[in-house]
Design a protein around this motif. Structure first.
Motif, PDB file in Angstrom:
ATOM      1  N   LYS A  91      44.413  38.358  30.571  1.00 35.68           N
ATOM      2  CA  LYS A  91      44.030  39.646  31.165  1.00 35.68           C
ATOM      3  C   LYS A  91      44.523  39.771  32.601  1.00 35.68           C
ATOM      4  N   ASN A  92      44.679  38.654  33.312  1.00 37.08           N
ATOM      5  CA  ASN A  92      45.122  38.723  34.698  1.00 37.08           C
ATOM      6  C   ASN A  92      46.547  39.268  34.814  1.00 37.08           C
ATOM      7  N   CYS A  93      47.326  39.188  33.739  1.00 35.30           N
ATOM      8  CA  CYS A  93      48.672  39.771  33.747  1.00 35.30           C
ATOM      9  C   CYS A  93      48.622  41.289  33.877  1.00 35.30           C
ATOM     10  N   PHE A  94      47.494  41.895  33.505  1.00 35.05           N
ATOM     11  CA  PHE A  94      47.324  43.343  33.600  1.00 35.05           C
ATOM     12  C   PHE A  94      47.489  43.821  35.043  1.00 35.05           C
ATOM     13  N   GLY A  95      47.175  42.951  36.001  1.00 36.77           N
ATOM     14  CA  GLY A  95      47.306  43.294  37.408  1.00 36.77           C
ATOM     15  C   GLY A  95      48.740  43.437  37.870  1.00 36.77           C
ATOM     16  N   CYS A  96      49.710  43.160  36.995  1.00 39.96           N
ATOM     17  CA  CYS A  96      51.120  43.384  37.340  1.00 39.96           C
ATOM     18  C   CYS A  96      51.520  44.833  37.132  1.00 39.96           C
TER      19      CYS A  96
END
Length: 282
Positions: A129-134
């Motif tokens: 989910k942290n990839c969503f911050g890209c």
């Protein structure tokens, strides 16, 4: 989590991607400040060219880092802080267009630094989910509006993001996790661990085993499992230090009922205005 060595770092363009959700609810919604500093120093000591960026829900990366008390410390070390404002449009395998931060696409190594958190819409959010911050700026809430009506589609789109990003290593902040709810408003849980791996799905699979959350109840993991990803099979993963079963904790509480992924129109407009005001004031 595979035992894959970190690439030779000298002159490598390294982008640290912590979770900087908001700095107005204390430190718990964000990756621990001391953890961010420690990782930045390590890569700098290896001769890497280090930058740090994120696209927070509210405000800017630099503004939140200032609230966490480490913006000037990072800059004094030589870390370039970017607020992810330059966009490159990428077409995902599903055909959906994603406005990705140019800095995230242009680095040699993306260091994914999530915090272990419960989530009211996704039950648990960690490395994947942290990839969503890209995604840059308003594209994140717009995805909630445009694709959130089908939570399975929304989750599937999130699983496509790592495939368009550069090589990454995951360094998980599990020192103090957030449980009961999230991504803000939850309670601290003393997990007391740091995890590492090269595959965000594998890292999430291992962490779910550690905290005792049934992976079948986590939408992102479910989609990955349906796609037949080996990284969802705990028995197929290699753990060079400690197996998740050795680190198993009790008492971690994940949300039982999940909220809709799609934002209603009023919430979307309210959050849009709040985001603009915070970004302009940071």
């Amino acid at each position: 989590m595979r035992a894959t060595a970190v690439p030779e770092c000298r002159s490598l363009r390294v982008l640290l991607k912590p979770n900087l959700l908001t700095g107005r609810k204390g430190n718990l919604p964000c990756t621990e400040a001391a953890f961010i500093l420690a990782v930045a120093r390590w890569f700098l000591d290896q001769g890497a060219r280090v930058s740090l960026g994120d696209s927070p829900a509210f405000g800017s990366a630099s503004g939140i880092l200032a609230q966490l008390g480490i913006l000037e410390k990072l800059r004094s070390l030589g870390v370039r802080v970017t607020d992810f404002r330059t966009v490159r449009e990428i077409v995902l395998p599903s055909g959906v267009r994603a406005g990705i931060a140019a800095e995230a696409l242009g680095c040699d190594l993306l260091v994914n630094m999530p915090r272990v958190k419960a989530h009211a819409q996704m039950r648990m959010t960690m490395a994947l989910k942290n990839c969503f911050g890209c995604l840059v700026g308003m594209r994140k809430p717009w995805w909630h509006m445009r694709h959130g009506g089908d939570p399975h589609l929304f989750a599937r789109l999130l699983t496509e993001l790592p495939g368009i990003l550069p090589d990454q290593i995951v360094l998980v902040d599990g020192i103090t996790a957030m449980h009961t709810t999230g991504p803000i408003g939850g309670e601290p849980f003393p997990l007391r661990l740091v995890g590492a791996g090269r595959d965000p799905v594998a890292v999430d699979t291992a962490l779910l085993a550690v905290i005792g959350v049934d992976p079948r109840a986590v939408p992102l993991w479910q989609i990955c499992h349906q796609q037949g990803l080996v990284a969802t099979e705990l028995a197929a993963l290699h753990f060079p230090l400690r197996h998740p079963h050795e680190l198993r904790v009790t008492g971690f509480v994940a949300p039982e009922q999940l909220n809709p992924v799609r934002f209603n129109l009023f919430r979307f407009m309210k959050n849009t205005l709040k985001r603009i005001l915070l970004r302009n004031s940071s």
